[in-house]
Design a protein around this motif. Structure first.
Motif, PDB file in Angstrom:
ATOM      1  N   MET A 166      -0.370 -10.252   8.865  1.00 29.74           N
ATOM      2  CA  MET A 166      -0.008  -9.037   8.916  1.00 29.74           C
ATOM      3  C   MET A 166       0.323  -8.579   7.316  1.00 29.74           C
ATOM      4  N   PRO A 167       0.019  -7.761   6.630  1.00 28.12           N
ATOM      5  CA  PRO A 167       0.044  -7.162   5.374  1.00 28.12           C
ATOM      6  C   PRO A 167       1.208  -7.436   4.740  1.00 28.12           C
ATOM      7  N   GLN A 168       1.571  -7.907   3.481  1.00 27.82           N
ATOM      8  CA  GLN A 168       2.537  -8.118   2.645  1.00 27.82           C
ATOM      9  C   GLN A 168       2.801  -7.084   1.779  1.00 27.82           C
ATOM     10  N   TYR A 169       3.766  -6.344   1.844  1.00 31.92           N
ATOM     11  CA  TYR A 169       4.070  -5.203   1.195  1.00 31.92           C
ATOM     12  C   TYR A 169       5.207  -5.316  -0.110  1.00 31.92           C
ATOM     13  N   LYS A 170       5.170  -5.032  -1.215  1.00 34.95           N
ATOM     14  CA  LYS A 170       6.196  -5.159  -2.165  1.00 34.95           C
ATOM     15  C   LYS A 170       6.165  -3.816  -2.972  1.00 34.95           C
ATOM     16  N   LEU A 171       7.436  -3.164  -2.801  1.00 33.99           N
ATOM     17  CA  LEU A 171       7.681  -1.828  -3.618  1.00 33.99           C
ATOM     18  C   LEU A 171       8.560  -1.834  -4.645  1.00 33.99           C
ATOM     19  N   THR A 172       8.095  -1.813  -5.781  1.00 34.05           N
ATOM     20  CA  THR A 172       9.093  -2.049  -7.190  1.00 34.05           C
ATOM     21  C   THR A 172       9.246  -0.584  -7.717  1.00 34.05           C
ATOM     22  N   TYR A 173      10.750  -0.526  -8.107  1.00 35.88           N
ATOM     23  CA  TYR A 173      11.277   0.747  -8.592  1.00 35.88           C
ATOM     24  C   TYR A 173      12.762   0.390  -9.153  1.00 35.88           C
ATOM     25  N   PHE A 174      13.301   1.292  -9.766  1.00 28.78           N
ATOM     26  CA  PHE A 174      14.774   1.283  -9.979  1.00 28.78           C
ATOM     27  C   PHE A 174      15.669   1.411  -8.940  1.00 28.78           C
ATOM     28  N   ASP A 175      16.899   1.015  -9.097  1.00 26.18           N
ATOM     29  CA  ASP A 175      17.836   1.095  -7.800  1.00 26.18           C
ATOM     30  C   ASP A 175      18.445   2.613  -7.736  1.00 26.18           C
ATOM     31  N   ILE A 176      17.415   3.296  -7.631  1.00 26.79           N
ATOM     32  CA  ILE A 176      17.764   4.634  -7.278  1.00 26.79           C
ATOM     33  C   ILE A 176      16.878   5.426  -6.202  1.00 26.79           C
ATOM     34  N   ARG A 177      16.841   6.540  -5.609  1.00 26.56           N
ATOM     35  CA  ARG A 177      16.045   6.971  -4.446  1.00 26.56           C
ATOM     36  C   ARG A 177      14.914   7.802  -5.326  1.00 26.56           C
ATOM     37  N   ALA A 178      14.810   8.890  -5.769  1.00 29.86           N
ATOM     38  CA  ALA A 178      13.926   9.495  -6.741  1.00 29.86           C
ATOM     39  C   ALA A 178      12.541   9.063  -6.460  1.00 29.86           C
ATOM     40  N   ARG A 179      11.649   8.712  -7.209  1.00 28.48           N
ATOM     41  CA  ARG A 179      10.180   8.461  -6.902  1.00 28.48           C
ATOM     42  C   ARG A 179       9.576   7.506  -5.690  1.00 28.48           C
ATOM     43  N   ALA A 180      10.480   6.877  -5.508  1.00 27.55           N
ATOM     44  CA  ALA A 180      10.219   5.809  -4.396  1.00 27.55           C
ATOM     45  C   ALA A 180      10.908   6.072  -2.919  1.00 27.55           C
ATOM     46  N   GLU A 181      11.580   6.925  -2.933  1.00 27.41           N
ATOM     47  CA  GLU A 181      12.480   7.153  -1.597  1.00 27.41           C
ATOM     48  C   GLU A 181      11.544   7.879  -0.373  1.00 27.41           C
ATOM     49  N   VAL A 182      10.809   8.309  -0.923  1.00 27.12           N
ATOM     50  CA  VAL A 182       9.597   8.974   0.315  1.00 27.12           C
ATOM     51  C   VAL A 182       8.921   7.726   0.948  1.00 27.12           C
ATOM     52  N   ALA A 183       8.498   6.746   0.089  1.00 24.30           N
ATOM     53  CA  ALA A 183       7.835   5.634   0.677  1.00 24.30           C
ATOM     54  C   ALA A 183       8.669   4.663   1.334  1.00 24.30           C
ATOM     55  N   ARG A 184       9.902   4.865   0.830  1.00 21.84           N
ATOM     56  CA  ARG A 184      10.971   3.925   1.558  1.00 21.84           C
ATOM     57  C   ARG A 184      11.251   4.377   3.136  1.00 21.84           C
ATOM     58  N   TYR A 185      11.147   5.672   3.089  1.00 19.79           N
ATOM     59  CA  TYR A 185      11.566   6.599   4.573  1.00 19.79           C
ATOM     60  C   TYR A 185      10.285   6.183   5.448  1.00 19.79           C
ATOM     61  N   LEU A 186       9.028   6.202   4.766  1.00 22.85           N
ATOM     62  CA  LEU A 186       7.787   5.898   5.549  1.00 22.85           C
ATOM     63  C   LEU A 186       8.077   4.497   6.239  1.00 22.85           C
ATOM     64  N   PHE A 187       8.256   3.537   5.194  1.00 22.51           N
ATOM     65  CA  PHE A 187       8.466   2.196   5.681  1.00 22.51           C
ATOM     66  C   PHE A 187       9.506   1.971   6.737  1.00 22.51           C
ATOM     67  N   ALA A 188      10.633   2.617   6.592  1.00 16.93           N
ATOM     68  CA  ALA A 188      11.554   2.604   7.934  1.00 16.93           C
ATOM     69  C   ALA A 188      11.189   3.371   9.022  1.00 16.93           C
ATOM     70  N   LEU A 189      10.451   4.399   9.042  1.00 13.64           N
ATOM     71  CA  LEU A 189       9.967   5.035  10.019  1.00 13.64           C
ATOM     72  C   LEU A 189       8.746   4.371  10.891  1.00 13.64           C
ATOM     73  N   ALA A 190       8.158   3.588  10.231  1.00 17.55           N
ATOM     74  CA  ALA A 190       6.923   2.708  10.647  1.00 17.55           C
ATOM     75  C   ALA A 190       7.467   1.441  11.257  1.00 17.55           C
ATOM     76  N   GLY A 191       8.707   1.030  10.668  1.00 16.95           N
ATOM     77  CA  GLY A 191       9.107  -0.148  11.246  1.00 16.95           C
ATOM     78  C   GLY A 191       8.510  -1.359  10.718  1.00 16.95           C
ATOM     79  N   VAL A 192       8.195  -1.164   9.369  1.00 15.03           N
ATOM     80  CA  VAL A 192       7.282  -2.164   8.834  1.00 15.03           C
ATOM     81  C   VAL A 192       8.014  -2.802   7.799  1.00 15.03           C
ATOM     82  N   GLU A 193       8.170  -4.176   7.625  1.00 11.28           N
ATOM     83  CA  GLU A 193       8.739  -4.866   6.543  1.00 11.28           C
ATOM     84  C   GLU A 193       8.137  -4.816   5.343  1.00 11.28           C
ATOM     85  N   TYR A 194       9.026  -4.798   4.073  1.00 15.35           N
ATOM     86  CA  TYR A 194       8.420  -4.937   2.686  1.00 15.35           C
ATOM     87  C   TYR A 194       9.489  -5.548   1.865  1.00 15.35           C
TER      88      TYR A 194
END
Length: 205
Positions: free
Chosen positions: A1-29
């Motif tokens: 299984m792929p291992q994902y790491k998303l690095t960003y600041f502790d805000i939504r902004a430019r990383a939140e769409v990616a976080r939504y996609l991980f949540a929708l896909a049920g993929v751990e990261y």
């Protein structure tokens, strides 16, 4: 299984769409959130030629630029188009949403008070009504309940993400646009989206 790491600041902004996609896909990261102080220490050696965040790492591969990351994840997880026309529609909606977000942020972050007042008046008085009417029309032309048929795509994720900011500033934004209001409510009621929004770190923006 792929291992994902998303690095960003502790805000939504430019990383939140990616976080939504991980949540929708049920993929751990690994949702790596850094402070400004930590970022200044990391910055000289960060694996990104532009020295900026977010960064997505997958099994040693480094991906950069928030829109490119979101598009990649949408394709990986099945939230992009099934053919070129669907891909076009998704990206067209995405660019339209970006136009609205940029116009709103430009007004919000203008420091000159006179310019800020003019930009705000133009945004809410002229730009936003036209934008909402156009987006309502685009949604009505869909063959289903979402921007592209009867399934959630990257276009819808971008919509709920950006409209959270819009509705925070103007809670009645959708009062004359039942299609957009219904879409927002359907997305917010999606169990995976609702769970993410309930349990994600609470940040200022």
């Amino acid at each position: 299984m792929p291992q994902y790491k998303l690095t960003y600041f502790d805000i939504r902004a430019r990383a939140e769409v990616a976080r939504y996609l991980f949540a929708l896909a049920g993929v751990e990261y690994e949702d790596k959130r850094v402070t400004q102080e930590e970022w200044q220490k990391m910055k000289p050696n960060v694996p990104n030629p532009f020295r900026q965040l977010p960064i997505l790492e997958k099994d040693g591969n480094v991906m950069i630029q928030s829109n490119a990351i979101s598009n990649y994840l949408a394709m990986e997880f099945g939230f992009h188009g099934n053919d070129n026309m669907e891909k076009y529609k998704i990206e067209m909606v995405g660019e339209s949403i970006y136009d609205m977000s940029k116009a709103m942020m430009t007004a919000n972050f203008e420091k000159d008070e006179e310019k800020k007042a003019k930009l705000t008046e133009d945004f809410y008085g002229t730009f936003l009504p036209k934008w909402l009417s156009a987006m309502e029309k685009i949604l009505k032309e869909s063959t289903g309940d979402y921007f592209v048929g009867n399934r959630i795509t990257l276009a819808d994720v971008g919509f709920i993400f950006s409209c959270d900011y819009l509705l925070a500033a103007k809670p009645d934004a959708f009062k004359d646009h039942p299609g957009l209001s219904g879409l927002y409510d359907r997305l917010a009621a999606n169990p995976k989206i609702a769970d993410w929004r309930k349990n994600r770190p609470q940040t200022m923006f």
